[in-house]
Design an enzyme around this catalytic site. Structure first.
Site, PDB file in Angstrom:
ATOM      1  N   PHE A 236       0.830  -1.218   0.000  1.00  0.00           N
ATOM      2  CA  PHE A 236       0.000   0.000   0.000  1.00  0.00           C
ATOM      3  C   PHE A 236       0.854   1.253   0.000  1.00  0.00           C
ATOM      4  O   PHE A 236       0.453   2.300   0.490  1.00  0.00           O
ATOM      5  CB  PHE A 236      -0.977  -0.008   1.189  1.00  0.00           C
ATOM      6  CG  PHE A 236      -1.684  -1.321   1.369  1.00  0.00           C
ATOM      7  CD1 PHE A 236      -2.561  -1.781   0.382  1.00  0.00           C
ATOM      8  CD2 PHE A 236      -1.450  -2.117   2.469  1.00  0.00           C
ATOM      9  CE1 PHE A 236      -3.191  -3.004   0.526  1.00  0.00           C
ATOM     10  CE2 PHE A 236      -2.077  -3.347   2.610  1.00  0.00           C
ATOM     11  CZ  PHE A 236      -2.949  -3.786   1.634  1.00  0.00           C
ATOM     12  N   THR A 464      -1.422  -8.020  -5.534  1.00  0.00           N
ATOM     13  CA  THR A 464      -2.336  -7.374  -6.466  1.00  0.00           C
ATOM     14  C   THR A 464      -2.802  -8.290  -7.585  1.00  0.00           C
ATOM     15  O   THR A 464      -3.831  -8.031  -8.198  1.00  0.00           O
ATOM     16  CB  THR A 464      -1.618  -6.172  -7.082  1.00  0.00           C
ATOM     17  OG1 THR A 464      -0.303  -6.599  -7.473  1.00  0.00           O
ATOM     18  CG2 THR A 464      -1.463  -5.052  -6.085  1.00  0.00           C
ATOM     19  N   LEU A 628      -7.835  -7.067 -17.550  1.00  0.00           N
ATOM     20  CA  LEU A 628      -7.207  -8.332 -17.935  1.00  0.00           C
ATOM     21  C   LEU A 628      -7.839  -9.509 -17.198  1.00  0.00           C
ATOM     22  O   LEU A 628      -7.882 -10.621 -17.721  1.00  0.00           O
ATOM     23  CB  LEU A 628      -5.708  -8.284 -17.647  1.00  0.00           C
ATOM     24  CG  LEU A 628      -4.909  -7.297 -18.515  1.00  0.00           C
ATOM     25  CD1 LEU A 628      -3.476  -7.196 -18.009  1.00  0.00           C
ATOM     26  CD2 LEU A 628      -4.915  -7.723 -19.982  1.00  0.00           C
ATOM     27  N   GLU A 702      -5.364   1.663  -7.054  1.00  0.00           N
ATOM     28  CA  GLU A 702      -5.620   2.721  -6.088  1.00  0.00           C
ATOM     29  C   GLU A 702      -6.977   3.392  -6.256  1.00  0.00           C
ATOM     30  O   GLU A 702      -7.526   3.943  -5.314  1.00  0.00           O
ATOM     31  CB  GLU A 702      -4.502   3.759  -6.174  1.00  0.00           C
ATOM     32  CG  GLU A 702      -3.190   3.182  -5.650  1.00  0.00           C
ATOM     33  CD  GLU A 702      -1.963   4.008  -5.956  1.00  0.00           C
ATOM     34  OE1 GLU A 702      -1.822   4.442  -7.113  1.00  0.00           O
ATOM     35  OE2 GLU A 702      -1.141   4.208  -5.057  1.00  0.00           O
TER      36      GLU A 702
END
Ligand code: MOS
Length: 735
Positions: A236, A464, A628, A702
Site C-alpha cells: 500500500f 495485487t 485483464l 488505487e
C-alpha cells in the site's frame, strides 16, 4: 501478428496462479528466508521527538547473552544517501550523528544469536537525551514550509474574474489525519554478505530501487547486490522507499560478519515504513446559475519530515478533474519532527479527492442541483491543463451506469428526509479522476523446446495479482495455455522491473511483456528464415498469429508450426527476447494519458441517538480501460473500497502533541474496518481499452480507495444535514 486485440476486453476471471502456493503456506515471504549461521537484529528507538543524544550506556547490552554487536552513531560507518528517484529522495541513512529528528527514530541496532536475545539486549541500552521542543503541528509558524515541491502547482485563467462572475460560492476547509499503511505482513529484511557481494531478501515494492540504494549506501557495485522479493505481504505504498531498517540490517550483517535477519514489530510499522500524511485543505469554488464552475481554487498543506522529501500531491489533480476556466491548485509541505512519510494507496489523491468532492457536494446544495448533475455539467471532455483529448475517458458512463445500478434517482435530495425505522438514510456520491503514471520497465521471455515459456522481471506482486495477469497476458500473446507459462518476479537478477506503485505496474510491465512476446515470435521467424522445412519461411511478422502452442498464418492456420518443432529442428534449447516499455510524450501522440476514472455511490445509515454510522452499500463504477482479469481487478477495487471506508470512518494515527510519540501504534488501537463494517460492495467496469499503451490497460490498484471518503461524507450530510469536513467521521462529530 499476434495482437492484444485477440484478448477479450474483460479478461476471464481466472483464479490466481499463485493461489495454491499461498493457501498452502508455501509462498516464500521475505521473513521466511534464512541463511546458515544467521544472526538476528533488534532496533533501539528514540524516546524523544527532537534533540540530541548526550550519552549512551550500552555496556549491559554488550554483555548480555548471545549479543554479537551493538551499533550506534558512535561506531556506525558513514552511509551514503541516495540515489534520488523521480518521486522521492531516499530517507536519510540512520546512525550518522547524535541528532534526534522524530520519536521512534532508530538510535541503535543490536545483533545477537537469537531474535529474543537481540530484543532483550536492545532494552538494556540507556540513552541520555538533551531534548528539544519538537515541531508537531502543521500550522506551527516555526515549521519550514516547502512550496510547489514537484512543480505540479497549476494555474489557468483568472481566479479573481472567476470569483467575480460566480453566483454561488463555497469556501471551506477540510482536514485529514495521519494514517498508517499497515500491510498485514510485518516487513522483514534478511541480509548476507560474501566479500563485497550482498544478497538481501526484503519486503519491497521495488527490488531494483533497493539494489540501487544499498549499492550507494555501502559503496559497492550494483552488480554485486541481489535483492529478492518474490512475495510481499502487502505494501500500500509502505514498501516503496528504502527505509533505515533495511540499511541497518545490511550494516548489522557487515559488522557481525554473519547473515542477519530483522523483522519489524507492529509498532515499528507505524514509525519505520512511512504513513499517509495529514492535510489541511482550503477549497474555494464558484459557479454560475447554470451550475457551471467559474472558479476552482484548491490549496493543501501536508506534513514532511525533517531532512526528507516525499511525493504527496494533494491538490494537484484538482486542476484537471473538471472543465473550469479559472483554476489554481497549490501544494505546500510543512517540515515537522515526524517519522518519514510515504504514499498510502493513492498518493495525495486519497486526501485531495475528499476535499474536492465534498466541496462539490456543498456547491450542489448551494445551487440546488443534483450532485451527480453538477459533475456532468462540469465534465472535462478533454484534459483541460494539456488541452488534449484523453487517451480514454468513460467517466460519463461510470456516472450513468453507477447511478442506475445504485438507484440514485430514488434519492430525495432534502437532507434528513430519508428514514428506515430509527435510522437516518443518506445517499452520497463522488467522482474520481485518477492520475496517470507509468514508470519504465523491462521484462524477458524465453520459449523452450518443450513448448513452455518463462517470463520474468524484477517487479513484485504485493498481492495485487501481477503473477496472474502477466501469465494470462503472455499466454494470450504466445498462444499458450496458462500452465505452459511460468512467471518469475521479485529478483534483481531478472530485468529491471518498475516499482509496483502509483497504479502503474500493469501498464508498464504488461507493455514490456508484450514487447518481449512479440520479440519471441520475431526470433522464431528469424530462426526459420532460411529453413526450407518450415511452413513459416517467408512469412512476414504482421501475417502471423499465435495459438495452441503454434505460430501460424492469420488467414491459413494450417500454415504454421509449433514452438517445439521450430526449436527442436534447429537444435535450440530455448529462444529468449527482451522487452521494455517507456511511455511516449503526450504532445507527440496528441493525447493526454489517462488514469482510471470512477464514480462512487454510497448509502449510509446514521443512528441519530448514538451517532453511529454504518455503510449500507456501495456501488463503484470504474473505467480502468481493458480489464485483464475481472476477478483480480474486482478484488483490487473491493480492497481499495475497504481502505476508503476505513479512511472515512475509522483510521487515524494519533500523535501525542506533547511528546511526538504515536499513541496507537498497534492494531488494537488503530482502527481498521472488520468484516462487520463492510457491506456488499458492488463493482462494475465500463469503458474501452486505453490508447496510450498497446495493451489498453489503466491501473486499478488505487482508484478503488479514492472517492470513498467523500461519497460517505456526502451521504452522511444527506442523512443528517451535518457536513463533516474532518476525517475520520466519528460519533462525537455527529452528536
Ligand atoms: Mo502506491 S501508494 O504508489 O503503492
Amino acid at each position: 501478428m499476434t495482437t492484444i486485440e485477440a484478448v477479450r476486453l474483460i479478461g476471464p476471471g481466472v483464479d490466481r496462479v499463485d493461489g495454491p502456493l499461498k493457501v498452502t503456506g508455501s509462498a516464500p515471504y521475505p521473513g521466511d528466508f534464512g541463511f546458515p549461521g544467521m544472526a538476528h537484529a533488534a532496533l533501539v528507538h528514540a524516546t524523544v521527538a527532537a534533540g540530541r543524544i548526550r550519552g549512551i550506556d550500552s555496556a549491559a547490552a554488550e554483555a548480555a547473552p548471545g549479543v554479537l554487536a551493538v551499533i550506534t552513531h558512535r561506531n556506525a560507518p558513514r552511509l551514503v544517501r541516495g540515489p534520488d528517484t523521480p518521486l522521492w529522495r531516499q530517507p536519510p541513512p540512520p546512525l550518522q550523528d547524535d541528532r534526534i529528528l522524530y520519536h521512534g527514530q532508530y538510535v541503535g541496532v543490536v545483533v545477537a544469536e537469537t531474535a529474543e536475545q537481540a530484543t532483550a539486549a536492545a532494552r538494556l541500552i540507556e540513552i541520555d537525551y538533551e531534548p528539544a521542543e519538537p515541531l508537531l503541528d502543521l500550522d506551527d509558524p516555526r515549521a519550514e514550509v516547502v512550496s510547489n515541491p514537484w512543480g505540479m502547482d497549476a494555474h489557468r485563467g483568472d481566479v479573481a474574474r472567476g470569483h467575480a462572475s460566480a453566483d454561488f460560492e463555497v469556501d471551506a476547509r477540510y482536514s485529514t489525519p495521519d494514517e498508517t499503511n499497515n500491510p498485514m505482513g510485518l516487513f522483514a529484511t534478511v541480509a548476507s554478505w560474501d566479500g563485497d557481494s550482498l544478497t538481501v531478501h526484503d519486503s519491497t515494492q521495488w527490488p531494483h530501487g533497493v539494489r540501487a540504494a544499498l549499492a550507494v549506501a555501502f559503496g559497492v557495485p550494483e552488480s554485486g547486490v541481489r535483492v529478492l522479493a518474490p512475495f510481499v505481504g502487502g505494501g500500500f505504498g509502505a514498501a516503496l522507499r528504502v527505509w533505515p531498517h533495511v540499511l541497518l540490517t545490511v550494516l548489522a550483517a557487515r559488522t557481525a560478519k554473519r547473515p542477519v535477519k530483522l523483522v519489524l514489530t507492529r509498532p515499528e510499522m507505524f514509525t519505520g515504513v512511512g504513513h499517509r500524511t495529514r492535510t489541511l485543505q482550503h477549497i474555494r469554488l464558484g459557479a454560475d446559475r447554470s451550475g457551471k464552475l467559474t472558479v476552482l481554487d484548491h490549496e493543501s498543506k501536508n506534513s514532511l519530515a525533517i531532512e526528507d522529501d516525499n511525493y504527496e500531491p494533494v491538490a494537484a489533480d484538482s486542476a484537471w478533474a473538471y472543465a473550469c476556466p479559472n483554476v489554481e491548485v497549490r501544494d505546500l509541505q510543512a517540515r515537522l519532527n515526524i517519522p518519514y512519510p510515504t504514499s498510502m494507496r493513492a498518493p495525495g489523491q486519497a486526501q485531495g479527492n475528499f476535499a474536492l468532492e465534498s466541496a462539490l457536494d456543498e456547491l450542489a446544495y448551494a445551487i440546488g442541483v443534483d450532485p451527480l448533475e453538477l459533475r456532468l455539467r462540469n465534465y472535462a471532455e478533454e484534459q483541460p491543463q494539456l488541452g488534449l483529448p484523453f487517451s480514454s475517458k468513460a467517466l460519463r458512463a461510470c456516472y450513468e451506469q453507477g447511478a442506475e445500478r445504485f438507484g440514485w434517482q430514488a434519492r430525495d435530495p432534502r437532507p434528513g428526509s430519508m428514514r428506515d425505522g430509527n435510522w437516518m438514510v443518506g445517499y452520497g456520491m463522488a467522482g474520481v479522476s485518477f492520475f496517470w503514471f507509468q514508470p519504465p520497465c523491462q521484462a524477458r521471455v524465453s520459449i523452450r523446446a518443450d513448448g513452455t515459456a518463462y517470463v520474468r522481471s524484477s517487479a513484485t506482486d504485493i498481492g495485487t495479482g501481477t503473477y496472474t495477469v502477466m501469465t494470462q497476458l503472455a499466454a494470450g500473446l504466445l498462444g499458450l495455455e496458462l500452465d505452459q507459462v511460468r512467471l518469475g518476479l521479485g529478483d534483481t537478477d531478472m530485468p529491471a522491473g518498475a516499482l509496483e506503485g502509483g497504479s502503474g505496474l500493469t501498464a508498464a510491465l504488461g507493455t514490456a511483456v508484450r514487447a518481449a512476446c512479440l520479440g519471441i515470435i520475431r526470433a522464431c521467424l528469424d530462426t526459420v528464415a532460411n529453413d526450407p522445412g518450415s511452413p513459416l519461411r517467408g512469412c512476414r511478422l504482421d501475417e502471423l498469429s499465435a495459438a495452441d502452442g503454434r505460430i501460424q498464418h492469420v488467414y491459413d492456420a494450417a500454415r504454421g508450426e509449433s514452438y517445439s518443432d521450430i526449436l527442436t529442428r534447429h537444435g535450440l534449447a530455448e529462444l529468449t527476447a527482451d522487452g521494455d516499455s517507456a511511455p511516449p510524450e503526450p504532445q507527440d501522440v496528441g493525447m493526454a494519458p489517462a488514469g482510471a476514472f470512477a464514480a462512487r455511490f454510497a448509502e449510509v445509515r446514521v443512528d441519530p441517538d448514538l451517532g453511529l454510522v454504518r455503510v449500507a452499500r456501495v456501488v463503484s463504477a470504474v473505467d480502468a480501460g481493458r480489464i485483464l482479469n475481472e476477478k483480480t481487478a474486482t478484488s483490487q477495487v473491493i480492497g481499495g473500497t475497504v481502505g476508503g471506508i476505513g479512511m472515512a470512518l475509522l483510521e487515524e494515527t494519533v500523535t501525542d502533541p506533547a511528546t511526538g510519540r504515536i499513541a496507537n501504534s498497534n492494531l488494537g488501537d488503530y482502527l481498521v474496518p472488520v468484516n462487520a463494517d463492510i457491506p456488499e460492495l458492488d463493482v462494475l467496469f465500463v469503458g474501452e481499452p486505453d490508447r496510450f499503451n498497446p495493451i489498453g490497460v489503466k491501473g486499478v490498484g488505487e482508484v478503488g480507495l479514492v472517492g470513498m471518503a467523500a461519497a460517505i461524507a456526502n451521504a452522511v450530510f444527506h442523512a443528517t444535514g451535518k457536513r463533516i469536513r474532518s476525517l475520520p467521521i466519528t460519533v462525537d462529530q455527529l452528536l
